[in-house]
Motif scaffolding. Structure first.
Motif, PDB file in Angstrom:
ATOM      1  N   GLY A  53       0.819  -1.195   0.000  1.00 39.81           N
ATOM      2  CA  GLY A  53       0.000   0.000   0.000  1.00 39.81           C
ATOM      3  C   GLY A  53       0.857   1.250   0.000  1.00 39.81           C
ATOM      4  O   GLY A  53       2.082   1.186  -0.107  1.00 39.81           O
ATOM      5  N   GLN A  54       0.186   2.392   0.179  1.00 36.53           N
ATOM      6  CA  GLN A  54       0.893   3.672   0.223  1.00 36.53           C
ATOM      7  C   GLN A  54       1.275   4.024   1.653  1.00 36.53           C
ATOM      8  O   GLN A  54       0.599   3.605   2.599  1.00 36.53           O
ATOM      9  CB  GLN A  54       0.014   4.766  -0.368  1.00 36.53           C
ATOM     10  CG  GLN A  54      -0.264   4.608  -1.849  1.00 36.53           C
ATOM     11  CD  GLN A  54      -1.206   5.693  -2.360  1.00 36.53           C
ATOM     12  OE1 GLN A  54      -2.204   6.008  -1.725  1.00 36.53           O
ATOM     13  NE2 GLN A  54      -0.895   6.253  -3.513  1.00 36.53           N
ATOM     14  N   PRO A  55       2.343   4.784   1.845  1.00 31.19           N
ATOM     15  CA  PRO A  55       2.733   5.199   3.202  1.00 31.19           C
ATOM     16  C   PRO A  55       1.651   6.064   3.840  1.00 31.19           C
ATOM     17  O   PRO A  55       0.947   6.821   3.148  1.00 31.19           O
ATOM     18  CB  PRO A  55       4.013   6.007   2.978  1.00 31.19           C
ATOM     19  CG  PRO A  55       4.485   5.654   1.606  1.00 31.19           C
ATOM     20  CD  PRO A  55       3.282   5.275   0.823  1.00 31.19           C
ATOM     21  N   ILE A  56       1.513   5.978   5.168  1.00 30.94           N
ATOM     22  CA  ILE A  56       0.570   6.826   5.876  1.00 30.94           C
ATOM     23  C   ILE A  56       1.129   8.248   5.933  1.00 30.94           C
ATOM     24  O   ILE A  56       2.334   8.462   5.746  1.00 30.94           O
ATOM     25  CB  ILE A  56       0.305   6.294   7.297  1.00 30.94           C
ATOM     26  CG1 ILE A  56       1.605   6.274   8.119  1.00 30.94           C
ATOM     27  CG2 ILE A  56      -0.311   4.895   7.239  1.00 30.94           C
ATOM     28  CD1 ILE A  56       1.415   5.857   9.570  1.00 30.94           C
ATOM     29  N   PRO A  57       0.281   9.266   6.173  1.00 39.21           N
ATOM     30  CA  PRO A  57       0.750  10.657   6.227  1.00 39.21           C
ATOM     31  C   PRO A  57       1.896  10.826   7.225  1.00 39.21           C
ATOM     32  O   PRO A  57       1.869  10.270   8.325  1.00 39.21           O
ATOM     33  CB  PRO A  57      -0.500  11.432   6.676  1.00 39.21           C
ATOM     34  CG  PRO A  57      -1.645  10.603   6.177  1.00 39.21           C
ATOM     35  CD  PRO A  57      -1.190   9.177   6.324  1.00 39.21           C
ATOM     36  N   TYR A  85       9.913  -2.308  -3.968  1.00 43.00           N
ATOM     37  CA  TYR A  85       9.911  -1.193  -4.918  1.00 43.00           C
ATOM     38  C   TYR A  85       8.627  -0.388  -4.772  1.00 43.00           C
ATOM     39  O   TYR A  85       7.632  -0.844  -4.183  1.00 43.00           O
ATOM     40  CB  TYR A  85      10.059  -1.703  -6.350  1.00 43.00           C
ATOM     41  CG  TYR A  85       8.893  -2.520  -6.861  1.00 43.00           C
ATOM     42  CD1 TYR A  85       7.823  -1.923  -7.539  1.00 43.00           C
ATOM     43  CD2 TYR A  85       8.858  -3.904  -6.679  1.00 43.00           C
ATOM     44  CE1 TYR A  85       6.752  -2.674  -7.997  1.00 43.00           C
ATOM     45  CE2 TYR A  85       7.800  -4.665  -7.148  1.00 43.00           C
ATOM     46  CZ  TYR A  85       6.748  -4.042  -7.806  1.00 43.00           C
ATOM     47  OH  TYR A  85       5.686  -4.789  -8.261  1.00 43.00           O
ATOM     48  N   LEU A  86       8.655   0.825  -5.286  1.00 38.57           N
ATOM     49  CA  LEU A  86       7.486   1.707  -5.330  1.00 38.57           C
ATOM     50  C   LEU A  86       7.003   1.793  -6.768  1.00 38.57           C
ATOM     51  O   LEU A  86       7.799   1.995  -7.683  1.00 38.57           O
ATOM     52  CB  LEU A  86       7.830   3.111  -4.820  1.00 38.57           C
ATOM     53  CG  LEU A  86       8.120   3.251  -3.318  1.00 38.57           C
ATOM     54  CD1 LEU A  86       8.739   4.611  -3.028  1.00 38.57           C
ATOM     55  CD2 LEU A  86       6.849   3.064  -2.503  1.00 38.57           C
ATOM     56  N   PHE A 111       2.642   3.099  -4.470  1.00 39.95           N
ATOM     57  CA  PHE A 111       2.327   1.900  -3.700  1.00 39.95           C
ATOM     58  C   PHE A 111       3.607   1.084  -3.485  1.00 39.95           C
ATOM     59  O   PHE A 111       4.382   0.866  -4.413  1.00 39.95           O
ATOM     60  CB  PHE A 111       1.280   1.046  -4.418  1.00 39.95           C
ATOM     61  CG  PHE A 111      -0.123   1.577  -4.288  1.00 39.95           C
ATOM     62  CD1 PHE A 111      -0.994   1.044  -3.339  1.00 39.95           C
ATOM     63  CD2 PHE A 111      -0.573   2.608  -5.103  1.00 39.95           C
ATOM     64  CE1 PHE A 111      -2.278   1.533  -3.214  1.00 39.95           C
ATOM     65  CE2 PHE A 111      -1.854   3.095  -4.984  1.00 39.95           C
ATOM     66  CZ  PHE A 111      -2.718   2.567  -4.034  1.00 39.95           C
ATOM     67  N   LEU A 112       3.784   0.647  -2.246  1.00 35.37           N
ATOM     68  CA  LEU A 112       4.971  -0.118  -1.876  1.00 35.37           C
ATOM     69  C   LEU A 112       4.723  -1.610  -2.053  1.00 35.37           C
ATOM     70  O   LEU A 112       3.699  -2.136  -1.608  1.00 35.37           O
ATOM     71  CB  LEU A 112       5.346   0.159  -0.423  1.00 35.37           C
ATOM     72  CG  LEU A 112       6.525  -0.644   0.157  1.00 35.37           C
ATOM     73  CD1 LEU A 112       7.821  -0.291  -0.549  1.00 35.37           C
ATOM     74  CD2 LEU A 112       6.635  -0.413   1.660  1.00 35.37           C
ATOM     75  N   TYR A 113       5.685  -2.281  -2.704  1.00 32.11           N
ATOM     76  CA  TYR A 113       5.631  -3.728  -2.864  1.00 32.11           C
ATOM     77  C   TYR A 113       6.852  -4.339  -2.184  1.00 32.11           C
ATOM     78  O   TYR A 113       7.983  -3.941  -2.468  1.00 32.11           O
ATOM     79  CB  TYR A 113       5.631  -4.110  -4.352  1.00 32.11           C
ATOM     80  CG  TYR A 113       4.356  -3.728  -5.075  1.00 32.11           C
ATOM     81  CD1 TYR A 113       3.362  -4.666  -5.321  1.00 32.11           C
ATOM     82  CD2 TYR A 113       4.144  -2.415  -5.499  1.00 32.11           C
ATOM     83  CE1 TYR A 113       2.194  -4.322  -5.989  1.00 32.11           C
ATOM     84  CE2 TYR A 113       2.975  -2.054  -6.156  1.00 32.11           C
ATOM     85  CZ  TYR A 113       2.006  -3.020  -6.396  1.00 32.11           C
ATOM     86  OH  TYR A 113       0.853  -2.656  -7.044  1.00 32.11           O
TER      87      TYR A 113
END
Length: 290
Positions: free
Chosen positions: A1-5, A59-60, A65-67
């Motif tokens: 997923g994406q990093p939180i704020p 990777y991004l 999105f982070l994998y």
């Protein structure tokens, strides 16, 4: 997923080799100050600018999105310099109904191989349909037809991986990897060193033919060096760089015989005969190099 704020993810691509993957670094208020009184470990995980080295490989994508694709410590380099992260490949292979567990290996080798724990119920069902006896599990797992079937499953489920990552050879073992036999960690990760300690000879045997074939070609190169045959030396070096199996070695020697204009039929044919004998091929044909 994406990093939180408030959290930033950076990929250290110096830890990968494809320009995309690397070690995942994390920045933000969630990052710890450090380990108490453990300076050496702090140096290993801290980046110096407030970042934390997770030890994870990933990777991004273009949308941020982070994998996560594996662990840096598990990553190894093939003989050709390409890096392989075995965990994602192993997880993909376990999607096959024929495969219960698997360990991929290829550290500093020409290609990847795998130690496979098959699903015995699935194997016995398939074998019975083929008329293969199933009462002796050891003989069943050594049966070439069974090995070929599992290899086809390995090929099928690894088809989306890069060519150098794919599994060229496998061997089958009955005992599963578990925490009880110390082959899995409490988090169910393969303990590669433990598996190697038990099955190292089986894994090494998967490379035996190629090692002998490479030795035969190396002797041919030595002959070229000793007799100042530059064209043969160049052709042999090219062949050595492209060998992945015994069949490849035979093709390489054939190519050398075709490309070289030197009269060395005795040495080339001897090397070719030895290589072909490794897999029971016909060695009666001879060639002369001009």
């Amino acid at each position: 997923g994406q990093p939180i704020p408030g959290v930033k993810i950076v990929i250290d691509k110096t830890k990968g080799d494809d320009g995309k993957q690397g070690e995942i670094l994390v920045y933000g208020p969630n990052v710890m100050v450090g380990y108490h009184n453990r300076d050496q470990e702090n140096k290993e995980v801290a980046t110096g600018d407030g970042g934390f080295r997770t030890g994870d490989l990933g990777y991004l994508d273009d949308d941020g999105f982070l994998y996560i694709t594996g662990r840096i410590k598990e990553q190894y380099k093939l003989e050709n310099g390409k890096y392989v992260a075995p965990a994602p490949l192993e997880e993909q292979l376990k999607l096959s109904p024929f495969i219960t567990n698997v360990m991929v290996y290829g550290d500093n080798r020409l290609f990847n191989v795998a130690l496979v724990v098959p699903d015995l119920e699935a194997v016995k069902k398939w074998a019975a349909e083929q008329g293969i006896p199933t009462d002796d599990i050891g003989k069943l797992l050594d049966d070439k037809r069974v090995v070929d079937q599992i290899q086809s499953e390995v090929d099928k489920y690894s088809s989306n991986f890069k060519g150098f990552e794919r599994i060229k050879k496998i061997c089958l073992v009955e005992e599963d990897f578990t925490t009880q036999n110390n082959m899995l960690t409490p988090s169910l990760k393969v303990k590669r060193r433990t598996v190697w300690q038990k099955y190292g000879p089986k894994i090494e045997a998967l490379y035996a033919d190629v090692s002998k074939a490479k030795d035969a070609l190396a002797r041919l190169k030595t002959y070229a060096d000793q007799n100042s045959q530059l064209e043969l030396k160049v052709a042999t070096e090219k062949a050595q760089a492209s060998i992945t199996n015994v069949e490849g070695m035979i093709r390489a020697l054939d190519r050398i015989q075709t490309e070289s204009r030197h009269q060395i039929s005795t040495n080339a044919d001897a090397a070719r005969a030895e290589v072909m004998s490794l897999n029971g091929a016909n060695t009666s044909s001879t060639h002369t190099i001009y």
